[in-house]
Design an enzyme around this catalytic site. Structure first.
Site, short mmCIF file in Angstrom:
data_model
loop_
_atom_site.label_atom_id
_atom_site.label_comp_id
_atom_site.label_asym_id
_atom_site.label_seq_id
_atom_site.Cartn_x
_atom_site.Cartn_y
_atom_site.Cartn_z
N GLY A 43 -4.74 6.54 8.62
CA GLY A 43 -4.52 5.66 7.48
C GLY A 43 -3.58 4.55 7.88
O GLY A 43 -2.73 4.73 8.76
N LYS A 69 -8.47 3.01 2.76
CA LYS A 69 -7.46 2.78 3.78
C LYS A 69 -7.33 3.96 4.73
O LYS A 69 -6.45 3.99 5.57
CB LYS A 69 -6.12 2.50 3.12
CG LYS A 69 -6.16 1.28 2.21
CD LYS A 69 -4.90 1.13 1.42
CE LYS A 69 -5.05 0.01 0.40
NZ LYS A 69 -3.88 -0.10 -0.46
N ALA A 109 2.35 5.57 -7.74
CA ALA A 109 1.65 4.51 -8.47
C ALA A 109 2.38 4.15 -9.76
O ALA A 109 2.30 3.01 -10.21
CB ALA A 109 0.21 4.94 -8.78
N SER A 123 4.73 0.32 0.94
CA SER A 123 5.75 0.03 -0.07
C SER A 123 5.99 1.21 -1.00
O SER A 123 7.11 1.44 -1.43
CB SER A 123 5.36 -1.20 -0.88
OG SER A 123 4.11 -0.97 -1.50
N THR A 128 0.83 -1.20 0.00
CA THR A 128 0.00 0.00 0.00
C THR A 128 0.86 1.25 0.00
O THR A 128 2.07 1.18 0.16
CB THR A 128 -0.94 0.02 1.22
OG1 THR A 128 -1.97 0.95 0.99
CG2 THR A 128 -0.21 0.38 2.50
N THR A 147 1.15 -0.32 -5.53
CA THR A 147 0.39 0.91 -5.38
C THR A 147 -0.34 1.18 -6.69
O THR A 147 0.27 1.15 -7.75
CB THR A 147 1.34 2.09 -5.07
OG1 THR A 147 2.06 1.81 -3.89
CG2 THR A 147 0.56 3.38 -4.89
N CYS A 165 5.74 2.01 -7.91
CA CYS A 165 5.57 0.88 -7.00
C CYS A 165 4.51 -0.09 -7.52
O CYS A 165 3.37 0.30 -7.76
CB CYS A 165 5.17 1.38 -5.62
SG CYS A 165 4.84 0.07 -4.43
#
Length: 186
Positions: free
Chosen positions: A60, A48, A171, A139, A16, A177, A174
């Protein structure tokens, strides 16, 4: 120095990205929506981030979903016990997390923010308040953190725009993500 890399922090999570940005008098928290089970994506639009204590605190998580729900419940009880005083609640939560046998086994990290303060809590017993009001976990956290810090310094963007751009950058880097971003602002 605390090493909060995904390999070291219990629950540092390879699954995440959650980012908190305090900038120009605004407090924002953003997260991606991807949930993975091993190397398989099982959900694209998970939430989240939660609003706690009369919608005055954002929290979060990164890590095991079941453990994170247990943390939300515990942390919300601490907020209620201390009538929404975030600093007192995080200090007590951190103490409990270090000393309670059940909590010590939880594999998660927690970011919390209110109108004035931002904190990171981890299963290692860490309680960190960032100097500049920008912090990230998970991550994709290092990527989102670097992007948000650069944007805060060098772009004329508000906290929400910084968070959105930083999450999009994370995003794109990773694999854990995604670009389904949730943003909550106080």
């Amino acid at each position: 120095m605390n090493d909060l890399s995904p390999r070291r922090a219990r629950g540092g999570a390879r699954s995440t990205t959650v980012l908190a940005v305090r900038h120009q008098g605004r407090a924002v928290m953003a997260s991606d929506g991807q949930v993975t089970l091993g190397t398989t994506i099982v959900k694209q639009q998970a939430r989240k981030i939660r609003r706690l204590y009369k919608d005055r605190v954002l929290a979060g998580f990164a890590g095991s979903a079941a453990d994170s729900f247990a943390l939300f419940a515990r942390f919300e009880a601490k907020l209620d016990q201390h009538r929404g005083h975030l600093h007192r609640a995080v200090v007590e939560m951190s103490r409990d997390w270090r000393t309670d046998r059940v909590l010590r086994r939880l594999e998660a990290m927690l970011l919390v923010v209110d109108a004035a303060e931002t904190y990171l809590l981890s299963g290692n017993g860490d309680l960190i308040e960032p100097d500049d009001g920008i912090v990230a976990i998970g991550s994709g956290g290092p990527y989102a953190l670097a992007a948000a810090k650069a944007l805060a310094r060098h772009a004329d963007l508000d906290a929400g725009a910084i968070a959105r751009e930083a999450m999009e950058i994370a995003a794109g880097i990773c694999i854990y993500t995604n670009a389904s971003v949730t943003i909550e602002e106080l």
